[in-house]
Design a protein around this motif. Structure first.
Motif, short mmCIF file in Angstrom:
data_model
loop_
_atom_site.label_atom_id
_atom_site.label_comp_id
_atom_site.label_asym_id
_atom_site.label_seq_id
_atom_site.Cartn_x
_atom_site.Cartn_y
_atom_site.Cartn_z
N LEU A 130 30.60 35.23 45.65
CA LEU A 130 29.34 34.49 45.50
C LEU A 130 28.85 34.06 46.88
CD1 LEU A 130 27.25 33.30 43.54
CD2 LEU A 130 28.61 31.19 43.52
N THR A 134 23.16 30.84 47.07
CA THR A 134 22.58 31.64 45.99
C THR A 134 21.87 30.74 44.98
OG1 THR A 134 24.39 33.23 46.24
CG2 THR A 134 23.10 33.35 44.22
N PRO A 136 20.77 29.17 41.48
CA PRO A 136 21.60 29.06 40.26
C PRO A 136 21.33 30.15 39.23
CG PRO A 136 20.76 26.91 40.91
CD PRO A 136 20.08 27.91 41.78
N ILE A 139 23.36 33.35 40.03
CA ILE A 139 24.81 33.28 40.20
C ILE A 139 25.56 34.23 39.27
CG2 ILE A 139 26.80 31.76 39.85
CD1 ILE A 139 25.24 29.52 41.13
N PRO A 140 25.29 34.27 37.96
CA PRO A 140 26.05 35.20 37.09
C PRO A 140 25.84 36.66 37.47
CG PRO A 140 24.90 33.55 35.78
CD PRO A 140 24.36 33.44 37.17
N ILE A 141 24.59 37.03 37.82
CA ILE A 141 24.32 38.42 38.17
C ILE A 141 25.03 38.81 39.45
CG2 ILE A 141 22.48 40.06 38.73
CD1 ILE A 141 20.59 38.40 37.05
N ILE A 143 27.73 37.47 40.77
CA ILE A 143 29.18 37.53 40.57
C ILE A 143 29.57 38.88 39.96
CG2 ILE A 143 31.07 36.57 39.21
CD1 ILE A 143 29.92 33.83 39.63
N VAL A 144 28.80 39.35 38.99
CA VAL A 144 29.09 40.65 38.37
C VAL A 144 28.92 41.77 39.40
CG1 VAL A 144 28.32 42.29 36.62
CG2 VAL A 144 28.46 39.87 36.07
N THR A 147 31.74 41.64 41.96
CA THR A 147 33.00 42.08 41.34
C THR A 147 33.06 43.59 41.22
OG1 THR A 147 33.12 40.01 40.09
CG2 THR A 147 34.50 41.83 39.35
#
Length: 227
Positions: A130, A134, A136, A139-141, A143-144, A147
């Motif tokens: 992350l 970034t 908020p 953040i999920p996008i 992280i994916v 990864t």
């Protein structure tokens, strides 16, 4: 029987026994053994000097804990260089054109760097997933995405080495086949293609050395992020 240019990438078999182990062992036999004398010969002196220069260049950016990988990285680069160059000789086989072998080298070494990072500095290792600052909502996008980019690293290492060597070997065989056909039809053109083949062979030798260096260099960069 129709000519298949991809037959050269099949693992050699003798009496039903795969010769992959022999192809992987031969490079180590060709290296000169250290001499017990005080002064080494010219070949050993040149080899030791090149290894020293390469190791210093590779390990200079790394922290002190990363210097423990010096022997592994140097041995891996010499091994890959030897395999790549020996594969350019006639009636030989290049094991590094097999994606399975390159994956077997890339995955354990990459996984070791990740495990070291999670063990020694877990916060910094997870922080690479992350970027700082970034928004908020992203953040999920992110992280994916990070990864996936982390997990795809060993595949990129193996595919890069396999694709470069395979493409070079195929191109050399195509031009060599065309040169043999043109010798009886158009000798001047055949002489031109033979010159191109010679230059391409020199280029492929450089590619064999550079790809081995790039493979180990990227591994050292992955290690640098985790030590």
């Amino acid at each position: 029987m129709a000519l298949n240019f991809f037959d050269q990438f099949e693992s050699p078999v003798l009496l039903g026994i795969p010769l992959m182990a022999v192809a992987l062992t031969c490079p180590w036999i060709l290296f000169p053994n250290p001499t017990p004398q005080w002064l080494s010969n010219r070949l050993l002196t040149l080899q030791n000097w090149l290894i020293k220069v390469y190791t210093q260049q590779l390990l200079t950016p790394l922290n002190l804990p990363g210097h423990k990988w010096a022997l592994l990285f140097t041995s891996l680069m010499l091994f890959l260089m030897s395999l790549n160059i020996l594969g350019l000789l006639p009636y030989t086989f290049t094991p590094t054109t097999q994606l399975s072998l390159n994956m077997a080298l890339a995955v354990p070494l990459w996984l070791a760097t990740v495990i070291i990072g999670l063990r020694t500095q877990p916060t910094a290792a997870l922080g690479h997933l992350l970027p700082e600052g970034t928004p908020p909502l992203l953040i999920p996008i992110l992280i994916v995405i990070e990864t996936i980019s982390l997990l795809i690293r060993p595949l990129a290492l193996a595919v890069r080495l396999t694709a470069n060597l395979t493409a070079g070997h195929l191109l050399i065989q195509l031009i060599a086949t065309g040169t043999l056909v043109l010798f009886s039809l158009m000798p001047p053109v055949a002489l031109l293609t033979a010159t191109v083949l010679f230059l391409l062979t020199l280029l492929e030798v450089a590619v064999a050395l550079i790809q081995a260096y790039v493979f180990v260099l990227l591994l050292s960069l992955y290690l640098h992020e985790n030590v």
